[in-house]
Design a protein around this motif. Structure first.
Motif, PDB file in Angstrom:
ATOM      1  N   ASP A  53       0.826  -1.212   0.000  1.00 25.28           N
ATOM      2  CA  ASP A  53       0.000   0.000   0.000  1.00 25.28           C
ATOM      3  C   ASP A  53       0.859   1.260   0.000  1.00 25.28           C
ATOM      4  O   ASP A  53       0.525   2.240  -0.674  1.00 25.28           O
ATOM      5  CB  ASP A  53      -0.953   0.002   1.198  1.00 25.28           C
ATOM      6  N   MET A  54       1.953   1.238   0.715  1.00 24.99           N
ATOM      7  CA  MET A  54       2.858   2.384   0.736  1.00 24.99           C
ATOM      8  C   MET A  54       3.481   2.595  -0.648  1.00 24.99           C
ATOM      9  O   MET A  54       3.553   3.720  -1.142  1.00 24.99           O
ATOM     10  CB  MET A  54       3.956   2.192   1.783  1.00 24.99           C
ATOM     11  N   PHE A  55       3.908   1.504  -1.284  1.00 26.74           N
ATOM     12  CA  PHE A  55       4.457   1.601  -2.646  1.00 26.74           C
ATOM     13  C   PHE A  55       3.418   2.183  -3.590  1.00 26.74           C
ATOM     14  O   PHE A  55       3.723   3.062  -4.405  1.00 26.74           O
ATOM     15  CB  PHE A  55       4.907   0.223  -3.145  1.00 26.74           C
ATOM     16  N   MET A  56       2.191   1.690  -3.494  1.00 28.77           N
ATOM     17  CA  MET A  56       1.129   2.163  -4.377  1.00 28.77           C
ATOM     18  C   MET A  56       0.841   3.648  -4.155  1.00 28.77           C
ATOM     19  O   MET A  56       0.646   4.394  -5.112  1.00 28.77           O
ATOM     20  CB  MET A  56      -0.151   1.343  -4.169  1.00 28.77           C
ATOM     21  N   MET A  57       0.834   4.062  -2.925  1.00 35.79           N
ATOM     22  CA  MET A  57       0.562   5.459  -2.611  1.00 35.79           C
ATOM     23  C   MET A  57       1.663   6.373  -3.166  1.00 35.79           C
ATOM     24  O   MET A  57       1.383   7.439  -3.706  1.00 35.79           O
ATOM     25  CB  MET A  57       0.442   5.635  -1.087  1.00 35.79           C
ATOM     26  N   MET A  58       2.903   5.941  -3.049  1.00 34.15           N
ATOM     27  CA  MET A  58       4.031   6.761  -3.476  1.00 34.15           C
ATOM     28  C   MET A  58       4.228   6.763  -5.003  1.00 34.15           C
ATOM     29  O   MET A  58       4.771   7.716  -5.546  1.00 34.15           O
ATOM     30  CB  MET A  58       5.325   6.274  -2.814  1.00 34.15           C
ATOM     31  N   ASN A  59       3.796   5.705  -5.682  1.00 31.89           N
ATOM     32  CA  ASN A  59       4.123   5.547  -7.097  1.00 31.89           C
ATOM     33  C   ASN A  59       2.928   5.504  -8.037  1.00 31.89           C
ATOM     34  O   ASN A  59       3.112   5.297  -9.237  1.00 31.89           O
ATOM     35  CB  ASN A  59       4.957   4.274  -7.288  1.00 31.89           C
ATOM     36  N   ALA A  60       1.723   5.705  -7.562  1.00 32.01           N
ATOM     37  CA  ALA A  60       0.531   5.618  -8.414  1.00 32.01           C
ATOM     38  C   ALA A  60       0.565   6.625  -9.556  1.00 32.01           C
ATOM     39  O   ALA A  60       0.068   6.346 -10.649  1.00 32.01           O
ATOM     40  CB  ALA A  60      -0.727   5.806  -7.578  1.00 32.01           C
ATOM     41  N   LYS A  61       1.171   7.755  -9.364  1.00 32.68           N
ATOM     42  CA  LYS A  61       1.206   8.802 -10.405  1.00 32.68           C
ATOM     43  C   LYS A  61       2.017   8.384 -11.624  1.00 32.68           C
ATOM     44  O   LYS A  61       1.889   8.977 -12.685  1.00 32.68           O
ATOM     45  CB  LYS A  61       1.760  10.104  -9.836  1.00 32.68           C
ATOM     46  N   TYR A  62       2.841   7.368 -11.490  1.00 27.27           N
ATOM     47  CA  TYR A  62       3.681   6.918 -12.593  1.00 27.27           C
ATOM     48  C   TYR A  62       2.979   5.930 -13.524  1.00 27.27           C
ATOM     49  O   TYR A  62       3.548   5.525 -14.536  1.00 27.27           O
ATOM     50  CB  TYR A  62       4.954   6.249 -12.071  1.00 27.27           C
ATOM     51  N   PHE A  63       1.750   5.508 -13.184  1.00 29.21           N
ATOM     52  CA  PHE A  63       1.046   4.482 -13.942  1.00 29.21           C
ATOM     53  C   PHE A  63      -0.355   4.934 -14.310  1.00 29.21           C
ATOM     54  O   PHE A  63      -0.937   5.787 -13.655  1.00 29.21           O
ATOM     55  CB  PHE A  63       0.937   3.190 -13.114  1.00 29.21           C
ATOM     56  N   GLU A  64      -0.896   4.319 -15.359  1.00 32.12           N
ATOM     57  CA  GLU A  64      -2.291   4.546 -15.723  1.00 32.12           C
ATOM     58  C   GLU A  64      -3.165   3.924 -14.639  1.00 32.12           C
ATOM     59  O   GLU A  64      -2.810   2.903 -14.047  1.00 32.12           O
ATOM     60  CB  GLU A  64      -2.606   3.887 -17.073  1.00 32.12           C
ATOM     61  N   SER A  65      -4.319   4.515 -14.406  1.00 27.64           N
ATOM     62  CA  SER A  65      -5.184   4.051 -13.319  1.00 27.64           C
ATOM     63  C   SER A  65      -5.669   2.617 -13.537  1.00 27.64           C
ATOM     64  O   SER A  65      -5.843   1.876 -12.567  1.00 27.64           O
ATOM     65  CB  SER A  65      -6.374   4.990 -13.147  1.00 27.64           C
ATOM     66  N   HIS A  66      -5.854   2.208 -14.780  1.00 26.15           N
ATOM     67  CA  HIS A  66      -6.332   0.841 -15.018  1.00 26.15           C
ATOM     68  C   HIS A  66      -5.246  -0.216 -14.776  1.00 26.15           C
ATOM     69  O   HIS A  66      -5.553  -1.402 -14.732  1.00 26.15           O
ATOM     70  CB  HIS A  66      -6.927   0.705 -16.429  1.00 26.15           C
ATOM     71  N   HIS A  67      -4.000   0.191 -14.583  1.00 25.06           N
ATOM     72  CA  HIS A  67      -2.926  -0.756 -14.263  1.00 25.06           C
ATOM     73  C   HIS A  67      -2.731  -0.957 -12.764  1.00 25.06           C
ATOM     74  O   HIS A  67      -2.057  -1.902 -12.351  1.00 25.06           O
ATOM     75  CB  HIS A  67      -1.596  -0.273 -14.845  1.00 25.06           C
ATOM     76  N   LEU A  68      -3.279  -0.091 -11.956  1.00 24.17           N
ATOM     77  CA  LEU A  68      -2.969  -0.104 -10.525  1.00 24.17           C
ATOM     78  C   LEU A  68      -3.378  -1.403  -9.828  1.00 24.17           C
ATOM     79  O   LEU A  68      -2.636  -1.908  -8.985  1.00 24.17           O
ATOM     80  CB  LEU A  68      -3.598   1.110  -9.836  1.00 24.17           C
ATOM     81  N   ASN A  69      -4.531  -1.953 -10.176  1.00 21.11           N
ATOM     82  CA  ASN A  69      -4.951  -3.216  -9.548  1.00 21.11           C
ATOM     83  C   ASN A  69      -3.997  -4.350  -9.889  1.00 21.11           C
ATOM     84  O   ASN A  69      -3.640  -5.152  -9.018  1.00 21.11           O
ATOM     85  CB  ASN A  69      -6.374  -3.586  -9.973  1.00 21.11           C
ATOM     86  N   ALA A  70      -3.587  -4.432 -11.140  1.00 23.51           N
ATOM     87  CA  ALA A  70      -2.656  -5.490 -11.549  1.00 23.51           C
ATOM     88  C   ALA A  70      -1.312  -5.340 -10.837  1.00 23.51           C
ATOM     89  O   ALA A  70      -0.712  -6.339 -10.414  1.00 23.51           O
ATOM     90  CB  ALA A  70      -2.462  -5.454 -13.061  1.00 23.51           C
TER      91      ALA A  70
END
Length: 112
Positions: free
Chosen positions: A7-24
């Protein structure tokens, strides 16, 4: 892997990916072996906003495409002066998405 780390990785790096990739990405990180966590933390992603700024100021030379690793498109833009300016303007709208897609490729190539 620990859900809190993911969750910490996702919070810090979500801006680098398209939103539809985040779940994968989250699912892949949750199934990763703990020994690969160091590899995950050292991954370098391109900043989409920086790509946009470079595209605005130097897009006609293809520098934006070279920066994200899209060498063929960079050479094409360089040789045609950004498609006589048309390609440059189109890239102002596409470069952030292209940067995020390249980041996803980097993620997949590193962990898969």
């Amino acid at each position: 892997m620990d859900a809190q780390k993911v969750d910490m990785f996702m919070m810090m790096n979500a801006k680098y990916f398209e939103s539809h990739h985040l779940n994968a990405i989250r699912e892949k990180l949750l199934t990763l072996d703990e020994s690969k966590w160091g590899l995950v933390q050292t991954m370098q992603f391109k900043e989409p906003t920086t790509s946009l700024i470079i595209s605005i100021f130097a897009g006609q030379f293809g520098i934006d495409r070279f920066m994200i690793g899209d060498t063929g498109m960079g050479v094409g833009k360089l040789l045609t002066c950004g498609g006589l300016g048309i390609w440059t303007i189109i890239d102002w709208f596409l470069i952030m998405g292209a940067t995020r897609e390249k980041n996803m490729e980097t993620f997949q190539n590193t962990l898969y």
